[in-house]
Design a protein around this motif. Structure first.
Motif: not given
Lengths: 156, 661
Positions: B380-390
């Motif tokens: 998608r060309g979008i950087k996201i964060t995958v943190g503790p909730p995931f």
């Protein structure tokens, strides 16, 4: 009937009041976007900027904004990177689905394998009956006995 | 000394290549002299690695700031203890530590196998030396620990060690984890040797069982020490943040755990050979992957070394390992295919397979979550964060299923479980779980379904294990006429592998209890206090006494808050949370923890007024955190017991081999 209805309304109201938005909920859902790039979820962050962010969120909760609106305003400012987990929609949904899908598929594969191996074992055991075993030579009977011993050793 | 270090590093490169060539030619042409010469070179390599490391440590203690690495990670005021640990504080030193440990393990493998495994050994040594050569090459050609300061300038003082690394936990955590990482090279090397030499029985597994357990234990402790360090040093009240680098050390641990279980099926039934080969290759690859993540800067992490070029060396090495290793597995696939079968769908063997599935499920979910930001950016060309909730939402349910399976597994017989057998074995633990679970519904302060399940399954597993011990000890007591306590120890002594394993599972129970308690029932409060004022949290009271300022040396200032801790009006002790300020570095919040077996009072000194008369304190009451640390130590104890020589195992093996003969 009225009492039952009232009880439901009471429980519903209680649940709704316990589901009131808390600062902790928002803190857990966003990343600390400080200039130091600390990379921590806000709830875990103690950097000098974190209290400022908490204060802003507390104000927004006070103003009556809901969780979705608060998070959207955060996304508008910092992008999706500002959230601590992917939103459960669009392409990001794959993040949540793929691990369980993989587990489900691998589980199916493991179950198929176990059944296949078990069938093989059943076929092998059916291929020789007790009377047939008695007709074996002394040497073969000894070998069979040794195999049985070995199998029994497995349980120790 | 710098010159000696640099020279010994260069020589170690030459010696490694020499040993590799000698092993190759010696094995190919059956020239014993060449193999003997290569063996000697392995000892020389260890000597050179020791010399290189000593030279670097000497540079730290001698404040040799002509070396860039020493300048970056030390200064004159740094305590000697931390000058020593600064050795592995940065990536150059950690690469050297890796090479040093691997050369040491190479020597131990050589000594252990003087009179056995002569067919496998030259290949084993080639793999170990190949990996060592890679690490030495990265140091020589990319990140040299003896690199001089740019422009030949020698600064008066060093930049200093990151204050967060000035903690005893950080002194122990990296080497412990590295021992675990590096140790996994040995079973991997044996697996590759078995594939190359077509020795595909269980000899390679038996030869490396202790190495695998040893490395697994260090991986366990490494992760535990890391969590402890985060708990006391990062000051946010927690210990695991699902940071990419934490994930990188967790993944090999998970796959190695799966391997430790599945090898038992190969040993007992000569099955799952392809699976076991794949697991050990995956475990080793994940150790390299972890290093790649730390060095590439590809994924944002608090642990990153922020250097990008080295990451690509690791990526290339990782690709080579995986392609070559799995290529070998495919080549040997017909020979690895098992001719045996499972006697029943419901059996211990099947439950082990399920256990593997869940462990790999968690490992995959962790890998997926760690890499998803890159995938998202690519798609998608979008950087996201995958943190503790995931990670919590995905891994907690799978983890609970694993805990339940660990409880059920010992109750199912090997080969074939009958309904009668299952009913008989399940009854008592199940009754305990139902009673305990029911009681918890009333006793727990709030109902959290995941925590409740974790506690209930823990009761099931504990009762299962206690019954196993009781039954065994009782039988031994009747046989020997000794008392039950004596029989209990003699039971463990007779079958260390089995009962050591049960002890490890008891440790796992403690860890689950600790995690469930601390994550679901933590209480938090923040208050600004003036001198003499008090704050209350649960049944604790904290009375703020005063703030002290101390300038410890030219580079370190400490501001300490003193608070008296009371419980139900009774004084417990004085809490002294601190704020430490280091020149040119970020300030560090040093928490103070009052720990008991039931709960921790965790005090963070958040901020203070200019006149030092007012302080803001964030206080947590974290229930059962100590259980996590105790659980880790119990797991280590169980592993040590399982590693120890076992009479029953040796006699069982001898019996099996004699029968085969």
């Amino acid at each position: 009937m009225r009492i039952l209805l009232l009880t439901f309304v009471f429980i519903f109201t209680l649940q709704a009041s316990s589901q009131a938005l808390t600062l902790k909920e928002i803190e857990g859902a966003v990343m600390c976007m400080c200039p130091d790039n600390c990379g921590k979820v806000l709830i875990n962050c103690s950097c000098k900027y974190s209290d400022e962010y908490r204060h802003t969120f507390a104000e927004q909760i006070k103003q009556g904004m809901n969780k979705k609106a608060i998070l959207q305003s955060w996304i508008n400012k910092y992008g999706e990177k500002g959230l601590s987990a992917p939103i459960k929609e669009g392409f990001n949904l794959t993040a949540w689905i793929v691990p369980f899908l993989a587990l489900f598929l691998a589980g199916g594969l493991v179950f198929t394998l176990i059944r296949k191996w078990n069938k093989k074992a059943l076929n092998n055991s059916e291929s020789m009956t007790e009377p047939e075993q008695k007709n074996l030579s002394k040497e073969d009977q000894d070998i069979l006995k040794k195999i049985k011993n070995d199998l029994n050793d497995l349980d120790t | 000394m710098t010159y000696i270090g640099q020279l010994s590093l260069q020589l170690s490169f030459v010696v490694t290549i020499y040993a590799l060539v000698c092993y190759y030619l010696g094995a190919k042409n059956e020239k014993y002299q060449l193999i003997k010469s290569a063996d000697t070179a392995v000892f020389i390599l260890l000597g050179l690695m020791l010399l290189t490391s000593t030279a670097l440590i000497y540079a730290f203690f001698n404040n040799d700031y002509s070396i860039e690495y020493v300048y970056n990670y030390s200064n004159r005021d740094l305590a000697p203890f931390y000058k020593f640990s600064a050795f592995w504080a940065g990536q150059k030193g950690s690469l050297l530590l890796w090479a040093l440990l691997l050369s040491l393990f190479g020597v131990i493998v050589l000594l252990q196998n003087r009179h056995k495994n002569r067919i496998l050994l030259p290949v084993v040594m080639k793999v170990i030396l190949g990996v060592t050569l890679f690490f030495i090459s990265t140091m020589l050609f990319s990140t040299n620990p003896f690199e001089k300061m740019m422009g030949g300038v020698i600064p008066e003082d060093g930049h200093g060690l990151n204050p967060m690394l000035q903690n005893p936990g950080m002194v122990i955590h990296p080497p412990t984890l590295y021992i675990g990482y590096v140790g996994m090279t040995v079973p991997f090397a044996f697996a590759i040797a078995a594939l190359i030499k077509e020795q595909l029985g269980d000899i390679w597994i038996r030869s490396t069982r202790r190495w695998t357990l040893f490395s697994w234990m260090f991986l366990t402790l490494g992760n535990l020490f890391g969590a402890q360090w985060a708990y006391v040093e990062l000051g946010w009240g927690g210990y695991w943040a699902w940071d990419p680098v934490e994930n990188a050390s967790f993944m090999p641990w998970l796959v190695a755990t799966a391997y430790l279980h599945s090898v038992m099926i190969q040993e007992k039934k000569d099955m799952l050979k392809v699976w076991n080969m794949s697991l050990i290759i995956l475990t080793f690859s994940l150790t390299i992957f972890g290093t790649f993540i730390t060095r590439s800067g590809l994924i944002q992490s608090v642990h990153s070394f922020d250097e990008t070029t080295l990451g690509y060396y690791f990526l290339a090495f990782l690709a080579f390992i995986m392609i070559a290793s799995f290529g070998l597995v495919i080549k040997r696939f017909p020979a690895l295919k098992s001719k045996n079968s499972l006697d029943s769908i419901v059996s211990r063997e099947s439950s082990f397979l399920l256990n593997n599935l869940l462990l790999l499920g968690i490992a995959f979910a962790t890998l997926w979550g760690t890499l998803f930001p890159i995938i998202s950016e690519a798609v998608r060309g979008i950087k996201i964060t995958v943190g503790p909730p995931f990670f919590n939402q995905v891994n907690v349910p799978i983890g609970l299923a694993l805990l339940l399976l660990a409880a059920i597994c010992p109750l199912i017989a090997w080969r074939k479980a009958t309904v009668k057998n299952i009913q008989k074995n399940f009854l008592i633990p199940f009754i305990f779980m139902v009673i305990g679970g029911g009681a918890l519904v009333v006793l727990l302060p709030t109902f959290d379904v995941f925590a409740w399940l974790a506690f209930s399954f823990s009761i099931f597993l504990t009762v299962t294990i206690v019954i196993e011990f009781y039954k065994g000890a009782n039988v031994r007591a009747k046989q020997s006429g000794k008392n039950i306590l004596n029989s209990f120890f003699s039971l463990i002594n007779r079958n260390k592998r089995r009962y050591g394993g049960y002890i490890v599972h008891l440790g796992v129970v403690c860890c689950f209890v600790g995690i469930a308690g601390s994550s679901s029932y933590s209480t938090e409060k923040t208050e600004m206090l003036k001198e003499g004022e008090e704050m209350n949290i649960r049944n604790y009271t904290l009375q703020f006494e005063k703030i002290d300022y101390v300038k410890e040396n030219e580079t370190k200032e400490v501001i300490t808050a003193k608070l008296n801790l009371f419980k139900d009006g009774k004084v417990l002790r004085q809490m002294k949370p601190e704020k430490q300020f280091f020149n040119k570095q970020q300030p560090v919040t040093d928490v103070d923890i009052y720990q008991t077996i039931f709960e921790d009072v965790y005090v963070i000194f958040s901020s203070y007024s200019d006149d030092l008369k007012t302080g803001t304190f964030k206080v947590f009451v974290n229930p059962l955190t100590a259980w996590l640390w105790i659980g880790g130590w119990i797991m280590a104890l169980g592993t040590i017991i399982a590693i120890l020589p076992d009479k029953l195992e040796s006699s069982g093996l001898a019996k099996r081999y004699n029968r085969k003969l």
